[in-house]
Scaffold this active site. Structure first.
Site, PDB file in Angstrom:
ATOM      1  CD  GLU A 184      -3.028  -0.896   2.252  1.00 11.24           C
ATOM      2  OE1 GLU A 184      -2.816  -0.104   3.187  1.00 11.24           O
ATOM      3  OE2 GLU A 184      -4.061  -1.569   2.165  1.00 11.24           O
ATOM      4  CD  GLU A 405      -4.105  -5.366   4.184  1.00  9.87           C
ATOM      5  OE1 GLU A 405      -4.834  -4.435   4.593  1.00  9.87           O
ATOM      6  OE2 GLU A 405      -2.864  -5.300   4.158  1.00  9.87           O
TER       7      GLU A 405
HETATM    8  C1  GAL Z   1      -4.469  -1.680   5.601  1.00 16.83           C
HETATM    9  C2  GAL Z   1      -3.069  -1.939   6.105  1.00 16.83           C
HETATM   10  C3  GAL Z   1      -3.038  -2.830   7.299  1.00 16.83           C
HETATM   11  C4  GAL Z   1      -4.147  -2.556   8.296  1.00 16.83           C
HETATM   12  C5  GAL Z   1      -5.485  -2.393   7.610  1.00 16.83           C
HETATM   13  C6  GAL Z   1      -6.616  -2.020   8.532  1.00 16.83           C
HETATM   14  O1  GAL Z   1      -4.492  -0.584   4.786  1.00 16.83           O
HETATM   15  O2  GAL Z   1      -2.317  -2.557   5.083  1.00 16.83           O
HETATM   16  O3  GAL Z   1      -1.767  -2.757   7.864  1.00 16.83           O
HETATM   17  O4  GAL Z   1      -3.832  -1.551   9.132  1.00 16.83           O
HETATM   18  O5  GAL Z   1      -5.394  -1.436   6.613  1.00 16.83           O
HETATM   19  O6  GAL Z   1      -6.489  -0.750   9.044  1.00 16.83           O
END
Ligand code: GAL
Length: 506
Positions: A184, A405
């Site tokens: 990201e 994710e």
């Molecule tokens: C994403 C990040 C994670 C986690 C998640 C939820 O953007 O890659 O490390 O923090 O959000 O907040």
């Protein structure tokens, strides 16, 4: 709040249509990141990362003034983490490697024996349990030593990263098939080098964040080429950079054009150089930032240019696309009379004179999720994930897409987390539609997160975990939530056609 009876009814109906099963071979996983779970911040020869330094020097920037010093203590409790992955019946675990644990100098001349052994044990433990390791080489924790030399704004960082990546590949590539290079950049460049809200806390929207983006793309490209030249022939692994893709949709018919420009800005800035035929920046974005820069009196564009050689180096450096997704926004063109705060690209976009909002009828999550949303609550729009996947396929082609994710935050005390169950179910339905109706080649799904963790500037005030972690106890006990039961049954069945999970009785 999602209305449960409506969702349950919808579930029953779609199950009757037999549409709830994923293709054979679809893979299920969960994710974490080193700084958020490992703890052991100064164990052995590990040196401070930018997050160790940021948290210790500016504690007020974290909601509960907490740190990741111990976090979920996965450095010591990784065997328990492994059990959890087995309990869930998952096919893969996405975790990240801490740069300063493996090469404490920041540079590749010294490899930590303890760091090497930790990731070795983790990877071997996973493989022994039949769980595929998917390491992320960089999840936001650049060595502070390199930060002191400019971090992601120093063009040399792309070589430093590629050297570090070579160390990682040389140690672990014989056991890893899927890699994420960098997690990201849109978040750590924007919020770390633009808005200054996360490490390293630099406030430079106009210049800093764009230097970061260009250097990240070069770093990813160089690391990919190292793998391609030195490891691919032997191990045939697949690499991708993971991007954060909020879905952006036009608020009204009048906003269609600006919404597309915003997608080119929010996604294209990170993807075009890698996935397009011609490489480099998306033309409309490059043009707009250059025009804005000259209008502001600069003699150069604030978006650093790519040479042809650099374009060629970065173009095509992917084997699949890693997609992180959580939420949606609407996009509205502002009239020139309206004032656009240059504060943050996640609420407004000064380059394109646009504003981002939520929709009245999108359900709202329970937590105030500061980092990404700056709107008071997580905007829940499951259809946005399908729209995003279709957009990506149309723009970048019929690639392999791996959702690396997706998740839902809530107050950490909640064990019977029905909203999280609903969230995953509804988003997964949209993944199925993207696969079956739109022909998008989505090969797997990753829940963020395996367990509650240090959520950056939210500290421990909210949790995303399938497992609850009790941070008040030294042993950091982990307890499966209702969503863990649900996710395990979905993963085992490879289908959403599973019974409603029972409440967890404590
Ligand atoms: C994403 C990040 C994670 C986690 C998640 C939820 O953007 O890659 O490390 O923090 O959000 O907040």
């Amino acid at each position: 709040m999602l209305t449960r009876s409506v969702l349950v009814l919808a579930s029953v109906l779609s199950s009757a249509w037999g549409e709830l099963t994923f293709p054979p071979g679809f893979r299920w996983g969960a994710a974490t990141a080193a700084y958020q779970v490992e703890g052991a911040w100064n164990q052995s020869d590990k040196s401070p990362s930018v997050w160790d330094h940021f948290i210790h020097s500016t504690p007020d920037l974290v909601a509960d003034r907490s740190t990741g010093d111990v976090a979920a203590d996965s450095y010591h409790l990784w065997r328990r983490d492994m059990e959890m992955l087995e309990e869930l019946g998952l096919q893969f675990y996405r975790f990240s490697i801490s740069w300063t644990r493996l090469v404490p100098n920041g540079f590749a001349n010294v490899i930590s024996e303890d760091g090497r052994r930790y990731y070795d044990d983790l990877i071997n433990g996973l493989l022994e349990s039949g769980i595929e390791p998917i390491p992320t080489i960089y999840h936001w924790d650049i060595p502070q030593r390199l930060q002191d030399l400019g971090g992601w704004t120093n063009p040399l960082v792309s070589d430093w990263f590629a050297e570090y990546a070579r160390v990682v590949f040389s140690l672990y590539a014989n056991r890893v098939k899927y890699w994420v290079t960098i997690n990201e950049p849109s978040v750590f460049c924007e919020f770390g080098y633009g808005a200054g809200m996360i490490a390293p806390g630099i406030k430079d929207q106009d210049i800093g964040k764009y230097m970061c983006v260009k250097n990240v793309l070069m770093a990813h490209g160089k690391a990919y080429r190292v793998y391609e030249r030195e490891f691919k022939g032997k191990y045939s692994g697949k690499l991708s950079m993971a991007n954060h893709f909020m879905w952006y949709e036009a608020e009204t018919e009048k906003d269609l054009e600006v919404a597309e420009l915003i997608r080119q800005f929010q996604y294209g800035l990170y993807c075009h150089a890698i996935y397009s035929q011609e490489g480099g920046w998306p033309v409309a974005v490059e043009q707009q930032i250059a025009d804005n820069s000259y209008r502001e009196g600069y003699s150069f564009s604030r978006l650093p240019e790519f040479t042809q050689e650099e374009k060629d180096l970065v173009r095509g450096t992917f084997d699949y696309m890693a997609v992180n997704h959580y939420s949606s926004r609407t996009v509205r063109q502002q009239s020139s009379a309206e004032h656009i705060p240059a504060s943050n690209q996640f609420t407004a976009n000064a380059e394109f004179n646009a504003t981002y909002e939520g929709k009245e009828d999108w359900p709202k999550g329970n937590s105030f999720w500061f980092l990404f949303y700056l709107l008071p609550h997580h905007q829940i729009n499951p259809a946005g994930l399908r729209d995003l996947l279709v957009w990506l396929k149309t723009e970048y082609g019929d690639l392999e897409y791996l959702i690396t994710e997706n998740g839902y935050s809530d107050v950490t005390s909640k064990i019977n987390d029905d909203d999280r169950v609903d969230y995953h179910r509804e988003y997964l339905k949209q993944v199925l539609l993207a696969i079956k109706q739109d022909g998008v080649n989505v090969t797997g799904y990753t829940a963020w997160s395996l367990m509650d963790d240090f959520e950056w500037v939210e500290g421990y005030t909210l949790g995303f975990g399938l497992y609850h972690v009790d941070f008040s106890q030294a042993e950091r006990p982990r307890t499966p939530r209702k969503s863990a039961r649900y996710y395990a049954s979905v993963a085992r069945a490879n289908s959403l056609d599973v019974p409603e999970p029972q409440d967890v009785m404590l």
